[in-house]
Scaffold this motif. Sequence first.
Motif, short mmCIF file in Angstrom:
data_model
loop_
_atom_site.label_atom_id
_atom_site.label_comp_id
_atom_site.label_asym_id
_atom_site.label_seq_id
_atom_site.Cartn_x
_atom_site.Cartn_y
_atom_site.Cartn_z
N GLY B 55 9.30 5.45 0.49
CA GLY B 55 8.43 4.43 1.09
C GLY B 55 7.03 4.43 0.52
O GLY B 55 6.26 3.50 0.73
N ASN B 81 12.85 1.84 7.75
CA ASN B 81 11.64 1.07 7.48
C ASN B 81 11.91 0.03 6.39
O ASN B 81 11.97 0.34 5.21
CB ASN B 81 10.51 2.02 7.05
N GLY B 172 4.35 -1.36 8.37
CA GLY B 172 5.06 -0.46 7.48
C GLY B 172 4.63 0.98 7.69
O GLY B 172 5.37 1.91 7.35
N GLU B 174 4.42 4.21 9.67
CA GLU B 174 5.52 4.49 10.58
C GLU B 174 5.16 4.50 12.06
O GLU B 174 5.98 4.11 12.89
CB GLU B 174 6.25 5.77 10.19
N ASN B 208 12.64 6.45 7.96
CA ASN B 208 12.80 6.55 6.51
C ASN B 208 12.87 5.17 5.88
O ASN B 208 13.27 4.19 6.52
CB ASN B 208 14.09 7.31 6.14
N ASN B 209 12.50 5.13 4.62
CA ASN B 209 12.52 3.88 3.85
C ASN B 209 13.96 3.47 3.50
O ASN B 209 14.86 4.31 3.41
CB ASN B 209 11.69 4.11 2.58
N THR B 212 15.36 5.38 0.47
CA THR B 212 15.67 6.77 0.83
C THR B 212 17.05 6.81 1.47
O THR B 212 17.91 7.62 1.10
CB THR B 212 14.63 7.30 1.86
#
Lengths: 178, 435
Positions: B55, B81, B172, B174, B208-209, B212
């Motif tokens: 991210g 995310n 974005g 977190e 988590n992105n 990921t």
Amino acid sequence: MLEGKNNNILFSDEILELANRIISRYPEGRQKSALIPLLHLAQAENGGWLSPEVMDKVAGFLDIQPIEVYEVATFYTMFNLQPVGKCVIEVCRTGPCWLNGGEELLAHFEKRLGIKPGETTPDGLFTLKVVECLAACGNAPVVQVGITYHENMNPGKADQLIADWSDGKERSHTNPYR
Amino acid sequence: MATQILLNNIEVPGLTGIEVYRKLGGYAAVEKVLKTMTPDEVSAEVKKSGLRGRGGAGFPAGMKWSFLDRKVDKPRYFICNFDESEPGTFKDRHLGSLNPHLLIEGMILGSFALGARTSYIYIRGELFYILNILEKAIDEAYRSGYLGENILNSGYSLDLHCHPGGGAYICGEETALIESLEGKRGNPRIKPPFPAVVGLYGCPTVVNNVETIANLPWILQNGGDAYAALGTQSSKGTKLISACGHIRKPGVYEVEMGLPVEEFIYSDQYCGGIRNGNKLKAVIAGGSSVPVLPAELILRTDRGEQRLLSYESLSVGGFESGTMLGSGGFIVLDETACIVKNLLTFARFYHHESCGQCSPCREGTGWMEKILQRIENGRGTSKDIDLLVHISKHIEGNTICPLGDAAAWPVASAIRHFRQEFEDHVKLQKCPLSR
Ligand SMILES: Cc1cc2nc3c(=O)[nH]c(=O)nc-3n(C[C@H](O)[C@H](O)[C@H](O)COP(=O)(O)O)c2cc1C
Ligand code: SF4
Ligand code: FES
């Protein structure tokens, strides 16, 4: 919770069903989590913008205070707090788009529509908005209309877009859940 | 062809449908994990893989998972995310729209490892069309028994939902994302406590992105060691780079970590060189927030080593002469681009996106935008250039969340490396590059 068409003029029956389904995705007592999704629906149902009356109804629907809705509606850029035209054209103005024709594209829309960003044409057909990076920078410049992306834009495509929406038959801000 | 973990099937027609995805080996990792592994074994593989968060911050995923409070008697949440709003970044959009099941499979694996029973994909509202693609795919996964009650008779149950944002870059971050998911303004929280202890609804949470999470199926299918065998010492595996700007072939590329930047820019396999045969001027290598580097410093470090696409190589030289891999948003500027003007759009962006909680960020971003506008319009003075540096220094490190730093770094680095261009604007009283 309000139910049925008669005592709920916020949502049509079809949208009401969807709204309740969305609320059920969050734990008991956390229905406020559904606020942003429901504001998207309410905006679509209300001709593309959120009036104070509509926001109050959303508050009633979710059993939260009106101020909690105003706070959120004013924070997020996708919510229009003024009436908008039938077609809302959102032009990206961030670096990758701006340096790849975005600035000229915006000028073209301004000229063709005779309005500046934030304004609506007198016939109520078009609203022009500038927005920040739409996560499509590889295909700059980028324009969004409703949930649709228009990429690699140029003046010719801009004219076509205007032509496509000029009959005023449809709205760009309809129910985004498809 | 270089190793492809995330994009190898991306061009297969019908990949968004579960049948095609399964035919290509999809959901095999879920079958394997739910039938033969414990949650702790899954976490151990992820730790072994060396996978770092995609991210922007590059924090090791396995370590982040290990911080999750597993003792407290509360539900745990796993959140994806998908806010992707960092200018120059469009990799998650590419992956999520073309291979939704890969993300869903990763969500199931991560949720299982963390013990989450309800998980959310938070997706920026502008990407509603992808939310619809994801919801279709989620429905298919439910119908095939990969989501819902007692998945594959493992006794594990999971619900997965998409949640749209409303248009705000800050979501974005977190903790802002968590606030937003709770139906509030996207105001970042003061940390600690970290989400791993107090996250969504006050419960332990991992965010988590997209990228990921999309790596998890491969890691669990092939093992953490196999993943760790790819890439470099501190940057394992592959990375999605979204390349844009003045290159011949903009797009999303999956590279093995450690690919030379020069090869990435000039090879026909990737960016294909600078458009119109122009000269490379500068690169912003990891999304708008990271320091801009002039051509000579993006291709080679100040020690004369080849610069590579990896966390460690891009940061060689610190902020004096290096930058960061960030989100992988690779913005290329050629000789015709005005550094001041590009920076002005970024300053305007951060000003617009500041949540307003901290005065240095709320006020400072506005001042920087105003001053840059003045310089670009030919009404700036030499003092303005120093004033910009001064403001950026006072924002950096003095705010609740890193958006303040993200606004300050581009300004500080542009002046550090391109001061002459700012001076020229002042001297000529106009943009020297304006057409
Ligand atoms: C202003 C700001 C914006 C961010 N935007 C994103 C984003 O759009 N997507 C994302 O995954 N992470 C974003 N992050 C990073 C997240 O806070 C978080 O570190 C990340 O989602 C963790 O996932 P990862 O460890 O898998 O990278 C942002 C951080 C900041 C400070
Ligand atoms: S740094 Fe900026 S965006 Fe972050 S919390 Fe402070 S004001 Fe908000
Ligand atoms: S800058 Fe316009 S889409 Fe990213």
